[in-house]
Design a protein around this motif. Structure first.
Motif, PDB file in Angstrom:
ATOM      1  N   ALA A  47      -3.596   1.852  -5.055  1.00  8.80           N
ATOM      2  CA  ALA A  47      -2.158   1.226  -4.002  1.00  8.80           C
ATOM      3  C   ALA A  47      -1.750   0.243  -3.364  1.00  8.80           C
ATOM      4  N   GLN A  48      -1.831  -0.794  -4.132  1.00 10.37           N
ATOM      5  CA  GLN A  48      -1.803  -2.004  -3.193  1.00 10.37           C
ATOM      6  C   GLN A  48      -1.557  -2.865  -4.288  1.00 10.37           C
ATOM      7  N   LYS A  49      -0.595  -3.607  -4.175  1.00 11.45           N
ATOM      8  CA  LYS A  49       0.027  -4.780  -5.399  1.00 11.45           C
ATOM      9  C   LYS A  49      -0.808  -6.236  -4.589  1.00 11.45           C
ATOM     10  N   SER A  50      -1.013  -7.686  -5.157  1.00 14.97           N
ATOM     11  CA  SER A  50      -1.139  -8.731  -4.915  1.00 14.97           C
ATOM     12  C   SER A  50      -0.799  -9.421  -4.942  1.00 14.97           C
ATOM     13  N   LEU A  51      -0.410 -10.525  -4.322  1.00 11.41           N
ATOM     14  CA  LEU A  51       0.748 -11.111  -4.993  1.00 11.41           C
ATOM     15  C   LEU A  51      -0.150 -12.788  -5.210  1.00 11.41           C
TER      16      LEU A  51
ATOM     17  N   ASP B 236      -7.740  23.995   0.874  1.00 12.12           N
ATOM     18  CA  ASP B 236      -5.826  22.852   0.735  1.00 12.12           C
ATOM     19  C   ASP B 236      -6.660  21.924   1.161  1.00 12.12           C
ATOM     20  N   GLU B 237      -7.597  21.478   1.599  1.00 14.47           N
ATOM     21  CA  GLU B 237      -7.613  20.349   2.548  1.00 14.47           C
ATOM     22  C   GLU B 237      -7.822  19.341   1.061  1.00 14.47           C
ATOM     23  N   VAL B 238      -7.269  18.138   2.356  1.00 17.37           N
ATOM     24  CA  VAL B 238      -6.927  16.872   1.740  1.00 17.37           C
ATOM     25  C   VAL B 238      -7.127  16.097   1.758  1.00 17.37           C
ATOM     26  N   ALA B 239      -7.553  14.749   1.765  1.00 17.07           N
ATOM     27  CA  ALA B 239      -7.518  13.282   2.994  1.00 17.07           C
ATOM     28  C   ALA B 239      -6.376  12.037   1.944  1.00 17.07           C
ATOM     29  N   LEU B 240      -5.834  11.429   2.986  1.00 16.20           N
ATOM     30  CA  LEU B 240      -5.047  10.339   2.768  1.00 16.20           C
ATOM     31  C   LEU B 240      -5.051   9.673   2.456  1.00 16.20           C
TER      32      LEU B 240
ATOM     33  N   PHE C 142       0.698  -1.384   0.205  1.00 15.24           N
ATOM     34  CA  PHE C 142       0.097  -0.463   0.075  1.00 15.24           C
ATOM     35  C   PHE C 142       1.267   0.899   0.119  1.00 15.24           C
ATOM     36  N   GLU C 143       0.350   2.473  -0.462  1.00 13.69           N
ATOM     37  CA  GLU C 143       1.289   4.019  -0.022  1.00 13.69           C
ATOM     38  C   GLU C 143      -0.294   4.454  -0.610  1.00 13.69           C
ATOM     39  N   LEU C 144       0.263   5.872   0.439  1.00 13.71           N
ATOM     40  CA  LEU C 144      -0.656   6.163   0.303  1.00 13.71           C
ATOM     41  C   LEU C 144      -0.902   7.856  -0.891  1.00 13.71           C
ATOM     42  N   THR C 145      -2.030   8.346  -1.018  1.00 11.34           N
ATOM     43  CA  THR C 145      -2.515   9.281  -1.768  1.00 11.34           C
ATOM     44  C   THR C 145      -2.843  10.300  -1.293  1.00 11.34           C
ATOM     45  N   TYR C 146      -3.865  11.496  -1.766  1.00  7.34           N
ATOM     46  CA  TYR C 146      -3.998  12.429  -0.968  1.00  7.34           C
ATOM     47  C   TYR C 146      -5.891  12.717  -2.400  1.00  7.34           C
ATOM     48  N   GLU C 147      -6.615  12.406  -1.733  1.00 12.20           N
ATOM     49  CA  GLU C 147      -7.982  12.798  -1.746  1.00 12.20           C
ATOM     50  C   GLU C 147      -8.741  14.071  -1.729  1.00 12.20           C
TER      51      GLU C 147
END
Length: 217
Positions: free
Chosen positions: A213-217, A194-198, A72-77
């Protein structure tokens, strides 16, 4: 990557966040392939890994592990889009993690029924509070069958409405109100526009797709 590599990519118009840039980073070029190889027992080329693990149990590395892995990685929403329910697919992994990271993940909004509670999921989501009766009945059925949920998420702008639904659920069930509770949890130091959600963005599976954002095996 090195400073020289980063400089060369920028000259080509490639910047952090671009597919080409991320592919050269430690995560995608080194860490993820190594973890993927350990779990699957295969090299990036698809060949069995040579050698044995020699810990408590000794076994060939090529056997891999029964466990699964997701990255997982974080993005801004945009919090406005999140509160309107238009970014549910982006926050779906976080709900799954909050509920214990077990079983099926609910990735899409069920617009027909108004709630989602897959048989293999450890949690449920009530998207349309007017459909609370069917949701509560389904949650109770799971508990009666000896397969209780760990968490219930209720989408509601009304605290009173949320509390009324919760009052009809088992007191042992953890509950969260969407999307207000979620936004408060992931709010960062910003103001006004400027508000964002992670959130974690889904990056697809090792086999291919890369929607967010996620990679599955």
């Amino acid at each position: 990557m090195s400073a020289d590599e980063a400089r060369e990519l920028r000259k080509q118009g490639i910047n952090p966040g671009d597919v080409e840039w991320e592919a050269q980073g430690i995560a995608e070029s080194i860490a993820w392939p190594r973890v993927r190889a350990a779990v699957t027992g295969l090299t990036p080329n698809g060949d069995p890994i040579e050698g044995d693990y020699k810990f408590t149990d000794e076994f060939p590395m090529a056997e891999g592990f029964e466990e699964n892995v997701e990255f997982f990685e974080l993005t801004y929403e945009d919090p406005a889009l999140v509160s309107l329910g238009r970014r549910f697919h982006a926050i779906a992994p976080l709900l799954w993690l909050k509920a214990g990271a077990r079983g099926i993940r609910i990735d899409e909004i069920d617009t027909e029924r108004g709630w989602s509670l897959p048989d293999g999921a450890a949690y449920g989501v009530l998207f349309d509070i007017t459909q609370w009766a069917g949701f509560v009945e389904a949650v109770q059925a799971r508990e009666d069958a000896g397969r209780p949920l760990s968490h219930a998420f209720v989408v509601s702008d009304s605290v009173t409405g949320y509390q009324q639904v919760v009052s009809r659920l088992s007191s042992s069930l953890d509950t969260t109100r969407l999307y207000a509770d979620y936004l408060r949890t992931f709010e960062i130091n910003t103001t006004n526009d400027d508000e964002v959600a992670l959130v974690p963005a889904e990056k697809g599976s090792p086999a291919g797709s890369r929607p967010a954002a996620q990679k599955s095996l």
